[in-house]
Design a protein around this motif. Structure first.
Motif, PDB file in Angstrom:
ATOM      1  N   ASP A   7      -1.278   0.587   3.859  1.00  0.00           N
ATOM      2  CA  ASP A   7      -0.632   1.844   4.243  1.00  0.00           C
ATOM      3  C   ASP A   7       0.027   2.546   3.070  1.00  0.00           C
ATOM      4  OD1 ASP A   7      -1.326   1.683   6.883  1.00  0.00           O
ATOM      5  OD2 ASP A   7       0.603   0.909   7.560  1.00  0.00           O
ATOM      6  N   ASP A  50       3.345   5.200   2.388  1.00  0.00           N
ATOM      7  CA  ASP A  50       4.583   5.564   3.065  1.00  0.00           C
ATOM      8  C   ASP A  50       4.898   7.015   2.730  1.00  0.00           C
ATOM      9  OD1 ASP A  50       6.698   5.203   4.810  1.00  0.00           O
ATOM     10  OD2 ASP A  50       7.270   3.279   3.981  1.00  0.00           O
ATOM     11  N   ASP A  83       1.490  -0.570   0.358  1.00  0.00           N
ATOM     12  CA  ASP A  83       0.792  -1.854   0.214  1.00  0.00           C
ATOM     13  C   ASP A  83       0.063  -1.984  -1.114  1.00  0.00           C
ATOM     14  OD1 ASP A  83       1.519  -2.986   2.725  1.00  0.00           O
ATOM     15  OD2 ASP A  83       0.129  -1.620   3.698  1.00  0.00           O
ATOM     16  N   ARG A 142       0.997   6.922  16.956  1.00  0.00           N
ATOM     17  CA  ARG A 142       1.063   6.195  15.687  1.00  0.00           C
ATOM     18  C   ARG A 142       1.545   7.093  14.539  1.00  0.00           C
ATOM     19  NH1 ARG A 142      -4.389   4.740  14.561  1.00  0.00           N
ATOM     20  NH2 ARG A 142      -3.521   3.784  12.693  1.00  0.00           N
ATOM     21  N   ASP A 198       4.141   8.387  11.647  1.00  0.00           N
ATOM     22  CA  ASP A 198       5.102   7.786  10.722  1.00  0.00           C
ATOM     23  C   ASP A 198       5.952   8.855  10.044  1.00  0.00           C
ATOM     24  OD1 ASP A 198       6.156   5.390   9.754  1.00  0.00           O
ATOM     25  OD2 ASP A 198       5.007   5.485   7.900  1.00  0.00           O
ATOM     26  N   GLY A 201      -1.738   8.720  13.497  1.00  0.00           N
ATOM     27  CA  GLY A 201      -2.743   7.834  12.929  1.00  0.00           C
ATOM     28  C   GLY A 201      -4.042   7.815  13.690  1.00  0.00           C
ATOM     29  N   GLY A 215      -5.717   7.428  10.577  1.00  0.00           N
ATOM     30  CA  GLY A 215      -4.871   6.919   9.499  1.00  0.00           C
ATOM     31  C   GLY A 215      -3.979   7.965   8.871  1.00  0.00           C
ATOM     32  N   LYS A 255      -1.025   9.620   9.023  1.00  0.00           N
ATOM     33  CA  LYS A 255       0.221   9.531   9.780  1.00  0.00           C
ATOM     34  C   LYS A 255       1.479   9.820   8.970  1.00  0.00           C
ATOM     35  CE  LYS A 255       0.211   4.498   9.111  1.00  0.00           C
ATOM     36  NZ  LYS A 255       0.325   3.191   9.760  1.00  0.00           N
ATOM     37  N   THR A 256       1.328  10.094   7.656  1.00  0.00           N
ATOM     38  CA  THR A 256       2.477  10.389   6.803  1.00  0.00           C
ATOM     39  C   THR A 256       2.285  11.763   6.185  1.00  0.00           C
ATOM     40  OG1 THR A 256       2.739   8.043   6.273  1.00  0.00           O
ATOM     41  CG2 THR A 256       3.847   9.602   4.847  1.00  0.00           C
ATOM     42  N   SER A 303      -4.026   6.648   5.458  1.00  0.00           N
ATOM     43  CA  SER A 303      -3.895   5.231   5.113  1.00  0.00           C
ATOM     44  C   SER A 303      -5.092   4.443   5.653  1.00  0.00           C
ATOM     45  CB  SER A 303      -2.613   4.647   5.703  1.00  0.00           C
ATOM     46  OG  SER A 303      -1.468   5.270   5.155  1.00  0.00           O
ATOM     47  N   GLY A 325      -5.127   1.172   6.245  1.00  0.00           N
ATOM     48  CA  GLY A 325      -4.446   0.356   7.252  1.00  0.00           C
ATOM     49  C   GLY A 325      -5.345  -0.277   8.280  1.00  0.00           C
TER      50      GLY A 325
END
Length: 365
Positions: A67, A69, A86, A286, A288, A304, A330, A332-333, A348, A350
């Motif tokens: 992922d 951030d 990650d 999902r 973030d 996500g 994916g 989500k940020t 991401s 992820g």
């Protein structure tokens, strides 16, 4: 003797008189239908209506797993920063050319990033190393660090006092409690902390006109109100659902907390004076992150599962879904930069194993 009329003839005369009326009604009906059809044809369809976000560029990030951030931006210097949670790096991009400039290594688990334009410093919350890493913007070298911050994650800057507030502790460390830590950026020292009885504290928001700070207490499904000057918890408000309250933004002029919940995806709006929930709308799953543009009243919730919910604030208590913008699984940020009219979305790999990338959208009003 009065002559009797012929019923058949009378009926024929009535029909002759009624015929023009029926024909006129039929003609008017046809003209009305034609007008309605023409009007509908002239209106833009849902597909033709301008999306609030238009994809402008994609930056592929091959070799990334796990992922991402949070983002931060250096508007004057034209740089965008992204925490490779990650991947253990901070990625740097040029916002003018939409190209990756550098991958900064040496982190454990980078989470939140804050950029300080006055000193050209990049602050990175490193949860795995339990530190606030302070980098020079000129060469990306570590200029200083603040240790003793196990599980460092979410953070916000109080620019007026040059105090950085940062959440530490919690289940990832693992601890059954968390801390809100205050760091004086004039000395790069911890000056105070507040123990929070929760093992899952997520995003928070500052109120610039007072000393209040609002924290998502995710495992309790509550919002804590904190006096950040006294570092004392004032009260807690239930969010009224068992969904996990995570991202948060603050509409300070209207005193409204904009909270994104997971399981199920929800945009929840809370009165920051009373704790009363004033709106509750389905949103992307999902998520973030959340972005709020006070000027337009738009709220962006990336999900996500592959789309971003865009909401319109009609009044402090009224919100509508403006669009579900298709993105990628994916994604989500996010980060909204109103001065550039750009919306940045990190995809991401992820859970989805999708190719890592940054999607760049132009904001359309």
């Amino acid at each position: 003797m009065k002559k009797r009329s012929d019923p058949a003839a009378s009926s024929s005369r009535y029909e002759d008189l009624a015929a023009p009326t029926r024909a006129s009604k039929l003609l008017r009906g046809i003209l009305c239908a034609v007008t309605v059809i023409a009007t509908l044809a002239a209106l833009p369809s849902q597909a033709q209506m301008a999306s609030p976000l238009k994809l402008e560029a994609t930056i592929p990030l091959p070799g990334f797993t796990g992922d991402f951030d949070h983002f931060a931006v250096d508007e004057k210097g034209g740089r965008l920063f992204l925490a490779g949670e990650d991947h253990k790096t901070v990625e740097v991009f040029d916002v003018r050319t939409n190209r990756r400039l550098k991958s900064i290594t040496g982190f454990g688990t980078p989470h939140s990033i804050v950029y300080l334009p006055e000193t050209d410093r990049i602050l990175v919350a490193d949860g795995d190393k339990g530190a606030l890493q302070i980098l020079r913007g000129s060469d990306y070298a570590v200029a200083d660090h603040v240790d003793g911050l196990a599980g460092a994650d979410s953070m916000k800057l109080d620019a007026s006092s040059q105090t950085l507030y940062l959440v530490t502790g919690g289940k990832d460390v693992p601890l059954e409690y968390s801390f809100l830590v205050a760091i004086d950026l004039k000395t790069n020292k911890k000056v105070s902390e507040l123990r929070i009885e929760s093992n899952h504290v997520e995003a928070f928001a500052l109120e610039s006109s007072s000393s209040r700070l609002f924290v998502n207490i995710t495992d309790k499904h509550e919002v804590a109100v904190v006096d950040r000057k006294a570092m004392k918890e004032i009260t807690r408000w239930p969010i009224g659902t068992q969904a996990d309250n995570s991202p948060m933004a603050y509409d300070e002029p209207h005193h409204r907390l904009l909270i994104v919940c997971r399981k199920p995806g929800t945009l929840l709006v809370m009165d920051s004076d009373s704790g009363r929930v004033v709106a509750h709308l389905p949103a992307a799953e999902r998520s973030d992150d959340i972005a709020f543009d006070a000027a337009s009243g738009r709220i962006y919730v990336p999900g996500g599962e592959g789309y971003t919910s865009v909401f319109q604030q009609r009044s402090p208590d009224q919100y509508t879904l403006l669009a579900k913008v298709q993105t990628e699984p994916g994604g989500k940020t996010c980060l909204l930069v109103p001065s550039l009219a750009r919306f940045y979305l990190a995809v991401s790999p992820g859970e989805t194993q999708a190719p890592a990338k940054v999607l760049i959208y132009r904001v359309q009003q």
